[in-house]
Design a protein around this motif. Structure first.
Motif, short mmCIF file in Angstrom:
data_model
loop_
_atom_site.label_atom_id
_atom_site.label_comp_id
_atom_site.label_asym_id
_atom_site.label_seq_id
_atom_site.Cartn_x
_atom_site.Cartn_y
_atom_site.Cartn_z
N ALA A 50 27.17 33.16 10.75
CA ALA A 50 28.07 34.10 11.47
C ALA A 50 28.08 33.62 12.79
N ASN A 51 29.00 33.22 13.37
CA ASN A 51 29.37 32.84 15.10
C ASN A 51 28.77 31.62 15.41
N SER A 52 28.47 30.69 14.27
CA SER A 52 27.85 29.36 14.65
C SER A 52 28.96 28.50 15.13
N LEU A 53 28.85 27.24 15.84
CA LEU A 53 29.65 26.49 16.44
C LEU A 53 29.16 25.11 15.71
N SER A 54 29.44 24.99 14.20
CA SER A 54 29.17 24.02 13.31
C SER A 54 29.92 22.72 13.23
N ILE A 55 30.84 22.62 13.88
CA ILE A 55 31.88 21.60 13.88
C ILE A 55 32.46 21.42 15.20
N ALA A 56 32.36 20.07 15.52
CA ALA A 56 32.97 19.69 16.91
C ALA A 56 33.80 18.76 16.75
N PHE A 57 35.02 18.57 17.42
CA PHE A 57 36.07 17.62 17.22
C PHE A 57 36.49 17.10 18.63
N GLY A 58 36.56 15.86 19.05
CA GLY A 58 37.05 15.39 20.35
C GLY A 58 36.70 13.92 20.63
N ASP A 59 37.15 13.63 22.02
CA ASP A 59 37.07 12.28 22.25
C ASP A 59 35.78 12.42 23.16
N PHE A 60 34.64 11.95 22.39
CA PHE A 60 33.24 12.08 23.17
C PHE A 60 33.36 11.10 24.34
N ARG A 61 33.93 9.90 24.01
CA ARG A 61 33.80 8.97 25.11
C ARG A 61 34.35 9.38 26.50
N ARG A 62 35.32 10.22 26.53
CA ARG A 62 35.91 10.93 27.85
C ARG A 62 35.09 12.31 27.89
N GLY A 63 34.73 12.98 26.72
CA GLY A 63 34.28 14.14 27.04
C GLY A 63 32.79 14.34 27.55
N TYR A 64 31.70 13.47 26.92
CA TYR A 64 30.29 13.64 27.23
C TYR A 64 29.82 12.29 27.69
N LEU A 65 29.09 12.73 28.93
CA LEU A 65 28.48 11.34 29.68
C LEU A 65 26.96 11.41 29.56
N ILE A 66 26.49 10.01 29.34
CA ILE A 66 24.93 9.93 29.31
C ILE A 66 24.70 8.84 30.39
N VAL A 67 23.85 9.24 31.11
CA VAL A 67 23.31 8.51 32.24
C VAL A 67 21.82 7.99 31.82
N ASP A 68 21.71 6.61 32.11
CA ASP A 68 20.43 5.92 31.74
C ASP A 68 20.19 5.18 33.14
N ARG A 69 18.89 5.81 33.64
CA ARG A 69 18.19 4.96 34.70
C ARG A 69 17.52 3.71 34.30
N GLN A 70 17.93 2.85 35.16
CA GLN A 70 17.44 1.49 34.95
C GLN A 70 15.80 1.30 34.88
N GLY A 71 15.40 0.69 33.78
CA GLY A 71 14.02 0.43 33.78
C GLY A 71 13.31 1.24 32.82
N VAL A 72 12.57 0.91 31.61
CA VAL A 72 11.62 1.41 30.73
C VAL A 72 10.47 0.98 31.07
N ARG A 73 9.52 1.99 31.14
CA ARG A 73 8.15 1.67 31.84
C ARG A 73 7.05 1.71 30.78
N VAL A 74 5.99 1.15 30.89
CA VAL A 74 4.82 1.39 30.04
C VAL A 74 3.50 1.10 30.60
N LEU A 75 2.71 2.41 30.43
CA LEU A 75 1.31 2.37 30.90
C LEU A 75 0.37 2.11 29.69
N ARG A 76 -0.66 1.25 29.72
CA ARG A 76 -1.58 0.84 28.79
C ARG A 76 -2.72 1.98 29.16
N ASP A 77 -3.04 2.72 27.97
CA ASP A 77 -4.18 3.56 28.07
C ASP A 77 -5.29 3.43 27.09
N PRO A 78 -6.41 2.49 27.28
CA PRO A 78 -7.42 2.26 26.10
C PRO A 78 -8.43 3.05 26.13
#
Length: 416
Positions: free
Chosen positions: A355-383
């Motif tokens: 009841a009242n769920s939003l279970s189906i989406a339809f759209g042009d997601f390339r124009r509708g939703y934006l994902i931003v990635d900051r440069q760099g993936v970092r790793v910290l070693r913890d022994p």
């Protein structure tokens, strides 16, 4: 024999096993036959409980076959790390890769520290850690696009700062038609506003044994990417759909929704299914057509359906007026199932029909939703924290949100 019993057993086409595709099509044909029989029984007013159970079993088998095919496609689509990336062949790239491997295997941070000091990296982080090689970062991003359904559909921007701001016009400059010698009135200035997309920290902490790190035959780049890509993808997918925007991206279901007839900027338009918690009793698939045409023509040509598999199981039984099923399996290995001719993406974080769920989406997601990635993936070693295991605290910064509120429409399971 199962296609998973022996990796060398199945026939392949373009590197992807086709046995699973054939099996999926055969199962769908069984499903259509059983469902047609069920519908005929319903028309004769003699519902057969055993027949209903048969249809449900075949429906579940379709889901299982689709998962098998998805796993094969995912295995094939994941990029390899050897010799990739624009810096893979230059001196600096090889130097960074060598220094990173020395750090991961033995904890020698001096070469990496010298490299990052010399480069004055913009990816510095107060929590510490060191940047992974460029080719590894690129491969992780590509793997995420393969695994995460919303990332695969959406626009992605790489940034060097902590926030991406996108300006848009709330009121444009005045325009109009005039004759060649007519006077031109002064046009009004455009009114601008900006959408902000902050990049939030996403982390994973894979563990390794000393034996694994000492084994020179193991490609540590591949190991690290395989350990974190699934975890990152699962967290991202949830946030891109349902995230509240607090220390995570804001999902497209977290924005205000309004009935599409009263749509305004800042809201996402919705179409009502016609029944609370389900489809209308008469002509249930008509609402899917309404959902498609709620989207403007400029968006429809690149639009996709997004829903979870349980919702797909419900709509698989729908036919058009000529008796053709609206849901169709992928036309070829590596393709997507389609609904009314539009591609369909599986997003398990989409809600089930209720009841009242939003279970189906339809759209042009390339124009509708934006994902931003900051440069760099970092790793910290913890022994130290989990002896005798070595932990690798791995972080990336990612944000997301709706950038065009007119490009996505939702189906709300509510009475009209």
């Amino acid at each position: 024999m199962s296609i998973y019993a022996d990796d060398h057993a199945p026939e392949t086409k373009a590197g992807i096993a086709v046995d699973a595709q054939d099996e999926l099509r055969a199962t769908f044909e069984d499903f259509k036959s059983a469902n047609d029989e069920r519908l005929a029984e319903l028309e004769r007013r003699r519902g057969d409980v055993l027949l209903e159970e048969k249809v449900d079993r075949i429906n579940a088998a379709l889901d299982a076959q689709q998962r098998k095919l998805d796993e094969l496609v995912l295995r094939q689509a994941r990029p390899q790390l050897e010799g990739r990336g624009k810096n893979a062949g230059d001196v600096a790239g090889r130097e960074h890769k060598s220094a990173f491997e020395a750090y991961v295997r033995g904890g020698d941070a001096a070469p990496l520290r010298a490299l990052e000091s010399k480069a004055m990296s913009v990816g510095s982080n107060p929590d510490g850690g060191y940047l992974v090689p460029v080719e590894l970062e690129t491969a992780i991003g590509e793997r995420l696009a393969v695994i995460s359904p919303v990332r695969g559909l959406s626009a992605v921007r790489t940034i060097s700062g902590s926030v991406y701001k996108k300006p848009f016009m709330t009121a444009g400059p005045a325009t109009g038609w005039v004759g060649e010698t007519d006077a031109r009135t002064q046009t009004a200035s455009p009114t601008l506003d900006a959408l902000s997309f902050p990049a939030m920290e996403l982390y994973a902490m894979p563990a390794a044994t000393a034996t694994l790190l000492e084994d020179s035959a193991i490609n540590l780049d591949e190991w690290l990417a395989s350990e974190i890509d699934q975890v990152f993808a699962e967290q991202e997918s949830t946030a891109f759909v349902n995230g509240d925007g607090i220390n995570k991206p804001k999902g497209f279901l977290a924005y205000p929704t309004v009935v599409n007839a009263t749509w305004s900027w800042g809201n996402i338009g919705s179409i009502l299914s016609g029944a609370a918690g389900g489809f209308a009793a008469q002509n249930p698939s008509d609402v899917l057509v309404d959902l498609i045409y709620a989207l403007k023509a400029g968006y429809r040509q690149n639009a996709s359906f997004v829903m979870n598999r349980r919702t797909q199981a419900a709509i698989r039984k729908f036919k058009d007026s000529t008796g053709v099923y609206l849901w169709q399996p992928p036309a070829q290995p590596g393709g997507r199932a389609s609904l009314i001719g539009f591609p369909l993406a599986d997003a398990e974080d989409m809600p089930d029909i209720a009841a009242n769920s939003l279970s189906i989406a339809f759209g042009d997601f390339r124009r509708g939703y934006l994902i931003v990635d900051r440069q760099g993936v970092r790793v910290l070693r913890d022994p130290y924290s989990a002896k005798p295991y070595v932990l690798f605290y791995t972080t990336k910064r990612v944000g997301g949100g709706v950038q065009d509120f007119d490009a996505i429409k939702l189906l709300k399971f509510a009475a009209g």
